[in-house]
Design an enzyme around this catalytic site. Structure first.
Site, PDB file in Angstrom:
ATOM      1  N   SER A 286      19.269 -78.861  -0.130  1.00  0.00           N
ATOM      2  CA  SER A 286      20.165 -80.009  -0.183  1.00  0.00           C
ATOM      3  C   SER A 286      21.471 -79.274  -0.020  1.00  0.00           C
ATOM      4  CB  SER A 286      20.034 -80.950  -1.297  1.00  0.00           C
ATOM      5  OG  SER A 286      20.986 -81.887  -1.452  1.00  0.00           O
TER       6      SER A 286
ATOM      7  N   TYR B  34      18.399 -82.757 -10.359  1.00  0.00           N
ATOM      8  CA  TYR B  34      18.388 -82.844  -8.863  1.00  0.00           C
ATOM      9  C   TYR B  34      19.001 -81.480  -8.514  1.00  0.00           C
ATOM     10  CZ  TYR B  34      17.997 -83.970  -3.994  1.00  0.00           C
ATOM     11  OH  TYR B  34      17.968 -84.034  -2.624  1.00  0.00           O
TER      12      TYR B  34
END
Length: 679
Positions: A556, A569
């Site tokens: 990401s 996350y």
């Protein structure tokens, strides 16, 4: 009967015959019908023969798979046929006999159908018929079984002369309904389509019954002590352990996909005393050995041998097999023979475990295995009533390296970029993972959909295609046992794994003080630990194959970008990002490339966003949830929203063949987020 009805009747007959494996093997044999149609130039009726074209399959034949030829021109070729040395030229001459546009290319067997003076002709490759055709005293057995109702035709390579031979025999034996072609198969004829089909079935069923009534109880000899089949689960484990090695060996000359078969026919054959002798004799019917090669590679150790001993012995046998195949090629090749296509086995037999077959794609590998089961059935029938005696090696070579066969191979479409590659994508029943799996399959890969939900994984695989293209498996990536089981399923489905995408993920968006230990552990278990477990298992398979490979992490932009309310996350994504670098450094010596992709938030089609994360991130940024994608797009340099297919495009860019010297790279797929620039 008009042309449309004649064609419809022929297709229906072909499909019925081809639907039963007892009648003919996949893509084996051909059928025909004669009739009339209007010549569009003269307006007069002309006699035609419609015959299954080159490369088609009877069970799935459609009108487009037929070649339509003018019968007068086909028969006129008998006046100009110069002899056996011109067989290839005669196949080319069929093109000058074609009627109308479209249709399939005429096959080598066209002469048989055009020259036999009967309205309908079937040429089939039934196991029972080939058992007679390959029996040492096949001619005598044919008389004994059929009397004068079926006539023996000595072996002749398929072609125009064989068509002349069969036509002459049919004319000289008006009582005959068909013939056994030595070393090859059967041909039947009839005045109606129904009569022709019934005669084909009569020959096949009569041969089956004769073998059943007169055959020896143990045609393959007594069982070998210690060679009985392993229990089913143990067979599966041993097969999964051996398959990557075998696939790597079978891919020495060119990459192959694999198929595993542990049917009763295979296991019983390998447990019997005569299997080494019979396997060494090889197959006989041209359709068989064109797909299975002249003979299989056979392990000569019992099922109880250690994995280490089996592995070492398989390597030795592979070296010997290649040397023997090179001898075969050198001994029989002529100056104008095509170059050797590869010396690796297409069939590997392992007693107590089963058969491993290989091909340029899953269907080819599966069909090769099916053909060897046909060959086992043929050997059983021939040994039951006589002695199995296939055609000699020189004849096999003439067909395997026939210029016409080479031309057929040359007509095949260029392989897709990911052809022969097996991909496993985690979390791929939906969202980004599903888009990646679909793209990889579209580019030629066999795909394993690995997902927490087995039913959804199977559904996603079915959307891509049948089991020759995609399979769905259950996998909780936080469980080492489930990850290992998923890879075992992938290996048993396709022979190994070449391309793995660590995509499984989730996100819980909370500020630091609201993030619980459970939140932290769950995200790290799925993405950090899960990626580690998947990559570890991938490395085990890939190193055993010795074919290199690709591991791709869907990380990401958050792995390098510090955003609010996202500690767990983003931290686990940073863990994934560094795994890419660490594994690229460690696995490079094995030809395994490890790269990553850093997407921006993918809202549309994303399982993570649909699971509630989108609402939380929208709240963080003070926008409506349905406008979150637009918000993300507006903060990028390109002002474009990132979609699942954009991530899939990046995976293909990394693995499709143009970036062969790239490893340890992270590709941003974020439409340009300056704060996430790599530096």
């Amino acid at each position: 009967m008009n042309a449309t009805s004649t064609i419809a009747e022929l297709i229906a007959r072909s499909n019925r015959l081809g639907a039963d494996a007892r009648n003919t093997n996949y893509a084996g044999g051909n059928t025909s019908a004669k009739g009339t149609d209007v010549d569009p130039v003269t307006g007069a009726e002309v006699e035609l023969v419609w015959v299954k074209g080159s490369g088609g399959d009877l069970g799935t034949l459609k009108p487009a798979g037929l070649a339509a030829l003018r019968l007068d021109r086909v028969r006129a070729l008998t006046d100009v046929y110069p002899g056996l040395d011109a067989e290839d030229d005669m196949v080319a001459a069929f093109d000058y006999c074609l009627h109308g546009k479209g249709g399939a290319a005429p096959s080598i067997d066209t002469a048989m159908h055009g020259l036999v003076n009967a309205p309908h002709v079937d040429h089939l490759h039934p196991d029972s018929g080939i058992a007679f055709a390959t029996a040492a005293d096949g001619e005598e057995l044919t008389r004994k079984c059929f009397g004068d109702r079926v006539v023996w035709v000595p072996w002749r390579r398929p072609g125009f002369q064989l068509g002349l031979d069969i036509a002459a025999i049919a004319e000289a034996n008006p009582q005959a309904i068909g013939c056994i072609l030595g070393g090859h198969g059967i041909t039947a004829w009839g005045s109606t389509s129904e009569e022709c089909e019934q005669r084909s079935l009569e020959i096949i069923r009569t041969a089956e019954q004769f073998i059943a009534d007169n055959g020896r109880e143990e045609p393959f000899g007594p069982a070998i002590a210690g060679y009985e089949a392993l229990p089913a689960e143990e067979r599966r484990r041993r097969a999964a352990a051996l398959f990557p090695l075998l696939r790597g060996l079978a891919s020495t000359d060119r990459p192959q996909v694999g198929h595993f078969t542990d049917s009763e026919e295979v296991l019983n054959f390998l447990a019997a005393q005569e299997h080494p002798r019979l396997a060494a004799l090889g197959t006989s019917c041209p359709d068989h050995f064109l797909r299975t090669k002249v003979r299989p590679m056979v392990l000569d150790l019992p099922p109880t041998a250690s994995l280490e001993d089996v592995t070492a012995r398989l390597r030795e046998l592979h070296t010997s097999y290649r040397e023997d195949y090179a001898r075969y090629y050198t001994e029989y090749a002529e100056p104008d023979s095509p170059a050797m296509r590869g010396a690796d086995p297409a069939i590997v037999l392992v007693p107590g475990v089963g058969m491993f077959s290989f091909g340029a794609n899953k269907q080819t590998a599966r069909v090769a295995g099916e053909f060897y089961v046909n060959a086992i059935n043929v050997m059983r029938g021939a040994e039951a009533i006589s002695t199995y005696q296939p055609i000699d090696e020189r004849e096999k070579f003439r067909i395997e390296y026939w210029a016409l066969e080479e031309a057929k191979l040359a007509r095949m479409p260029k392989p897709a970029p990911l052809a022969t590659r097996v991909a496993l994508v985690t979390g791929s029943a939906s969202g980004i993972g599903k888009a990646i799996a679909q793209r990889l399959a579209a580019e030629g890969a066999c795909v394993v959909i690995a997902d927490l939900d087995q039913a959804k994984a199977a559904e996603a695989a079915a959307e891509i295609g049948g089991s020759d293209v995609a399979v769905g498996v259950a996998a909780d990536v936080t469980s080492a046992d489930q990850v290992a089981a998923a890879f075992e399923s992938a290996v048993l489905a396709f022979g190994g794994v070449d391309l793995v995408v660590n995509n499984a993920g989730l996100s819980i968006s909370k500020p630091l003080l609201e993030t619980t230990e459970k939140d932290w552990d769950l995200q790290h278990d799925v993405m950090a630990k899960g990626s580690f477990l998947v990559s570890r298992e991938a490395a085990r398979v890939m190193t055993a194959q010795a074919m290199g490979g690709d591991i791709v992490y869907i990380s990401s932009k958050n792995s390098v970008f510090a955003g609010p309310n996202n500690i767990a996350y983003s931290a686990t994504k940073a863990d994934q990002a560094h795994q890419v670098r660490l594994l690229a450094a460690e696995l490079g010596e094995y030809g395994i490339r490890v790269n990553g992709i850093n997407p921006d938030g993918v809202v549309r089609g994303s399982g993570i966003f649909a699971g509630g994360w989108g609402a939380k991130r929208a709240a963080v940024y003070g926008v409506e949830e349905e406008k979150l994608g637009e918000y993300y797009a507006q903060r990028t340099l390109l002002k474009r929203e990132v979609l699942p297919e954009h991530v899939a495009n990046a995976v293909f860019a990394l693995t499709g063949g143009d970036l062969t010297h790239t490893t340890g790279l992270h590709i941003p797929v974020d439409a340009g987020v300056a704060a996430a620039f790599l530096r």
